[in-house]
Design an enzyme around this catalytic site. Structure first.
Site, PDB file in Angstrom:
ATOM      1  N   ASP A 161       0.840  -1.198   0.000  1.00 55.57           N
ATOM      2  CA  ASP A 161       0.000   0.000   0.000  1.00 55.57           C
ATOM      3  C   ASP A 161       0.881   1.256   0.000  1.00 55.57           C
ATOM      4  O   ASP A 161       0.642   2.200   0.763  1.00 55.57           O
ATOM      5  CB  ASP A 161      -0.951  -0.018   1.211  1.00 55.57           C
ATOM      6  CG  ASP A 161      -2.043   1.045   1.095  1.00 55.57           C
ATOM      7  OD1 ASP A 161      -2.281   1.519  -0.031  1.00 55.57           O
ATOM      8  OD2 ASP A 161      -2.645   1.393   2.130  1.00 55.57           O
ATOM      9  N   HIS A 164      -2.858   0.261  11.876  1.00 57.37           N
ATOM     10  CA  HIS A 164      -2.597  -1.125  11.487  1.00 57.37           C
ATOM     11  C   HIS A 164      -1.105  -1.330  11.281  1.00 57.37           C
ATOM     12  O   HIS A 164      -0.355  -0.371  11.123  1.00 57.37           O
ATOM     13  CB  HIS A 164      -3.341  -1.454  10.189  1.00 57.37           C
ATOM     14  CG  HIS A 164      -3.197  -0.384   9.139  1.00 57.37           C
ATOM     15  ND1 HIS A 164      -4.131   0.605   8.949  1.00 57.37           N
ATOM     16  CD2 HIS A 164      -2.203  -0.103   8.265  1.00 57.37           C
ATOM     17  CE1 HIS A 164      -3.728   1.433   7.991  1.00 57.37           C
ATOM     18  NE2 HIS A 164      -2.549   1.025   7.564  1.00 57.37           N
ATOM     19  N   ASP A 184      -1.937   8.790  10.459  1.00 55.80           N
ATOM     20  CA  ASP A 184      -2.625   8.126   9.356  1.00 55.80           C
ATOM     21  C   ASP A 184      -3.955   7.532   9.798  1.00 55.80           C
ATOM     22  O   ASP A 184      -4.058   6.896  10.848  1.00 55.80           O
ATOM     23  CB  ASP A 184      -1.715   7.007   8.825  1.00 55.80           C
ATOM     24  CG  ASP A 184      -2.303   6.314   7.614  1.00 55.80           C
ATOM     25  OD1 ASP A 184      -2.577   7.012   6.627  1.00 55.80           O
ATOM     26  OD2 ASP A 184      -2.497   5.086   7.660  1.00 55.80           O
ATOM     27  N   GLU A 187      -5.037  12.916   9.357  1.00 56.15           N
ATOM     28  CA  GLU A 187      -5.518  12.518   8.041  1.00 56.15           C
ATOM     29  C   GLU A 187      -6.889  11.897   8.246  1.00 56.15           C
ATOM     30  O   GLU A 187      -7.029  10.714   8.522  1.00 56.15           O
ATOM     31  CB  GLU A 187      -4.568  11.511   7.382  1.00 56.15           C
ATOM     32  CG  GLU A 187      -4.921  11.233   5.933  1.00 56.15           C
ATOM     33  CD  GLU A 187      -5.451   9.832   5.650  1.00 56.15           C
ATOM     34  OE1 GLU A 187      -5.970   9.605   4.551  1.00 56.15           O
ATOM     35  OE2 GLU A 187      -5.357   8.950   6.538  1.00 56.15           O
ATOM     36  N   HIS A 201      -1.373  11.740  -2.691  1.00 54.13           N
ATOM     37  CA  HIS A 201      -1.075  10.414  -3.241  1.00 54.13           C
ATOM     38  C   HIS A 201      -2.334   9.552  -3.258  1.00 54.13           C
ATOM     39  O   HIS A 201      -2.348   8.476  -3.835  1.00 54.13           O
ATOM     40  CB  HIS A 201       0.013   9.742  -2.397  1.00 54.13           C
ATOM     41  CG  HIS A 201      -0.488   9.349  -1.046  1.00 54.13           C
ATOM     42  ND1 HIS A 201      -0.769  10.285  -0.062  1.00 54.13           N
ATOM     43  CD2 HIS A 201      -0.815   8.149  -0.516  1.00 54.13           C
ATOM     44  CE1 HIS A 201      -1.234   9.661   1.007  1.00 54.13           C
ATOM     45  NE2 HIS A 201      -1.268   8.365   0.761  1.00 54.13           N
ATOM     46  N   ASP A 202      -3.385   9.999  -2.554  1.00 58.47           N
ATOM     47  CA  ASP A 202      -4.630   9.238  -2.504  1.00 58.47           C
ATOM     48  C   ASP A 202      -5.612   9.742  -3.554  1.00 58.47           C
ATOM     49  O   ASP A 202      -5.380  10.739  -4.226  1.00 58.47           O
ATOM     50  CB  ASP A 202      -5.246   9.324  -1.108  1.00 58.47           C
ATOM     51  CG  ASP A 202      -4.575   8.352  -0.133  1.00 58.47           C
ATOM     52  OD1 ASP A 202      -4.068   7.304  -0.596  1.00 58.47           O
ATOM     53  OD2 ASP A 202      -4.562   8.645   1.067  1.00 58.47           O
TER      54      ASP A 202
END
Ligand code: GLC
Ligand code: GLC
Length: 642
Positions: free
Chosen positions: A153, A196, A295, A337, A401-402
């Site tokens: 990812d 995560h 994040d 974020e 970047h998303d």
């Protein structure tokens, strides 16, 4: 304004509180807190312990070992602080004296992938002269930590927070880069991917192998019963990769994976996870990181029967980490974020939680205005949703970047007669070029036929029409950046946009990337375009010259620092207006989102001086007869007294 439910509780708890007293006394006795070296640390403990304890009590206060847990956490924090370098401690002191430092108009950000932009960490160091040429003072490197290959990812599946991905260099290279950037006046931003870990992290491997202690670091289930119960109220984040929020393991168990199936959500209900990740956070801070990008904040706490997004405990958790940072790494700033409903986005923003935050609403509405040629939603957002509490700031951006998701509030849109669902369908069609006359060349991301949801991938240049050779593509890029760089907050440039980098469609053929269309807008650095940046006739040269003027302009206008911004109604549906006020008068920003010339009437401008300078083009303008803006033109009208 976002409310802080526990601020009052924290204020009420003074050090006279016996439980706080006991914690302070335990620290005073602790060998892990040596004196006199740890005296400044203890002073900060006294200041921030009430808040830290109050937040942690919301999460873990019911446990019998709660006080011992807080003491151990502070001992660990003291260890981290003792390891912090002298240079960082000096910077901590400066920032404690000047907490508004990050609101300066001189802060200009860039973001890139280490490998795609420069090969490795040393390559990034070699780019410092270019960053300075561009005017950057803030650099976000996408996660450079050790991660699985080829699926990671983009680095957001972390296998170790203390090792760098081998092909990028070593942890010492990262430390060295941080100092080199600091010397060049550039703040370093790294991610804290704390929702995560990757399934290759040592904790995940131990959990998979049956280790009971590490099993409780994650959400592992023997059957589908509990996952099914949770999924009744969950949203799907990556439905193209796996339906729902859980992934099966070869042994028949299920594991919570909000994002990809190799990204295992951490279980913060377990205080040991909080403490372990606190250690990782302070390790990262001590590398020389200025901003920690928090994040996926929305997802970090789960409770059955809820959406498991934006829960009150998620806020308490971040505030607890923030209090810990104030104690052990006080110069560190948190950036949230949260790509969620605008009401939820602002709840993460406060000096005690995240001091800065991405502004996904402004980002999405910039693109909305380009597609509709109307500024209504963006004007409304700037007037009603832009103000933030003191001591905090937005991070504004045109794209990241998303993907681009249409995260405006349906209620806001309805007030303007716009139906959210239908309008998002239009925007998706427009940006993937399924709408007649569209100039955009985007690609769908996470198209979900079941719900009709979809988001958009694409570079700024490709979405603005450069890929299809549209005559106004360059003007659109400068327009978007010209608005973004004039709004309040830290502007963030996706590196490559400044020379008009196009989509990388080859990623759709690459087996490691094909399943995730966001790679389309994450191309390698285009060296040929970058070389053309100084050639006036090329699109790269025109975009670069435009952005350089905007960046220089922003840095030289103190009114662009801080958070003050006032809407200015132009009475022309295609022309956005807002002012950045100051003692000497305002700078008025006007932006024409249509591909036709647009006028702003003289009476609308009657409060302005008759002659002003447009700081974008560097020319004087007469306002008494009204103004005509060229197609997609942006103006920064400087009305300050000399
Ligand atoms: C953040 C990142 C995104 C990633 C996700 C999971 O949203 O920006 O790229 O996929 O977190 O870590
Ligand atoms: C979703 C998440 C956001 C993440 C993004 C990745 O929008 O809400 O956190 O960045 O997916 O594409």
């Amino acid at each position: 304004m976002p409310s802080e439910p526990s601020a009052a509780a924290a204020a009420a708890a003074t050090l006279a509180d016996p439980s706080l007293q006991r914690i302070v006394e335990a620290l005073a006795r602790s060998a892990a807190v040596p004196r006199p070296a740890a005296e400044p640390f203890l002073a900060r403990v006294r200041r921030h312990l009430p808040a830290l304890r109050a937040e942690l009590a919301l999460l873990y206060g019911h446990r019998g070992d709660f006080e011992a847990f807080v003491v151990a956490l502070l001992e660990q924090a003291c260890g981290a602080w003792l390891e912090r370098s002298a240079a960082l401690k000096r910077q901590d002191e400066q920032r404690e004296r000047d907490p508004a430092w990050f609101q300066s108009e001189r802060l200009i950000g860039g973001v890139c992938y280490v490998d795609l932009y420069a090969g490795d960490l040393r390559g990034i160091e070699a780019c410092i002269p270019y960053f300075r040429e561009l005017g950057l003072t803030y650099l976000h490197l996408m996660p450079p930590y050790d991660c699985p290959e080829p699926h990671s990812d983009g680095g957001y599946a972390v296998s170790s927070y203390r090792r760098v991905r081998r092909d990028l260099g070593s942890i010492d290279d990262l430390r060295r880069l941080a100092s080199a950037l600091r010397e060049a006046g550039i703040s370093l931003v790294l991610d804290f991917v704390f929702n995560h870990t990757s399934d290759e992290h040592a904790w995940a491997q131990a959990a998979r192998a049956g280790d009971a202690r590490h099993r409780d670091y994650y959400f592992l289930f023997d059957s589908r019963d509990e996952p099914d119960r949770y999924e009744r109220t969950l949203r799907e984040i990556f439905p193209e990769e796996h339906p729902g929020a859980f992934s099966p393991l070869p042994d028949g168990r299920w594991v919570w994976t909000t994002f990809h199936s190799y990204q295992w959500d951490l279980n913060y209900g377990n205080p040991e996870v909080f403490a372990a990740m606190a250690g990782e956070m302070l390790f990262i801070a001590n590398l020389g990181v200025d901003f920690l990008r928090m994040d996926a904040v929305a997802f970090v706490w789960k409770r059955l029967g809820t959406s498991c997004e934006n829960l009150p405990e998620a806020h308490a958790l971040i505030r607890a980490y923030n209090a810990l940072a104030r104690i052990a790494a006080p110069g560190l700033v948190f950036k949230s974020e949260a790509i969620v409903h605008p009401d939820d986005v602002v709840r993460y923003i406060s000096p005690a939680e995240c001091q800065v935050a991405y502004n996904p609403l402004q980002m999405a509405l910039l693109w909305n205005s380009l597609a509709t040629r109307e500024v209504n939603l963006l004007q409304q957002a700037l007037e009603e949703r832009n103000a933030l509490p003191d001591g905090t700031a937005w991070v504004n951006y045109v794209r990241s970047h998303d993907d681009i998701g249409w995260t405006f509030a349906d209620e806001d849109a309805m007030r303007l007669g716009i139906r959210g669902f239908d309008h998002r369908q239009f925007l998706n069609r427009f940006y993937v070029n399924r709408f007649p006359g569209s100039f955009a060349r985007g690609v769908p991301f996470q198209d979900n036929p079941a719900t009709g949801d979809c988001r958009i991938s694409g570079t700024c240049a490709s979405l603005c029409g450069l890929e299809q050779g549209d005559a106004l593509a360059v003007e659109r890029i400068v327009l978007l950046y010209g608005v973004m760089l004039a709004t309040s907050g830290i502007p963030l440039i996706y590196l490559g946009d400044e020379v008009g980098t196009l989509n990388d469609r080859s990623s759709l053929q690459d087996p490691a990337k094909a399943g995730d269309s966001r790679w389309v807008h994450r191309p390698r650095r285009d060296a040929a375009r970058q070389a053309q940046r100084l050639e006036a006739g090329t699109p790269a040269g025109r975009i670069y010259a435009g952005l350089r003027r905007l960046i220089e302009g922003r840095r030289s206008i103190p009114e662009f620092g801080g958070g003050r911004l006032i809407g200015f109604r132009t009475k022309n549906p295609s022309v956005l207006g807002f002012m950045r006020p100051g003692e000497a008068g305002p700078v008025l920003v006007l932006a024409n989102f249509s591909e036709h010339a647009q006028t702003v009437a003289a009476e609308v401008l009657s409060g302005m001086p008759p002659r002003v300078t447009d700081r974008v083009a560097g020319v004087a303008l007469e306002l008494s007869g009204g103004l005509t803006l060229a197609p997609c033109q942006v103006l920064w009208l400087d009305a300050r007294r000399a």
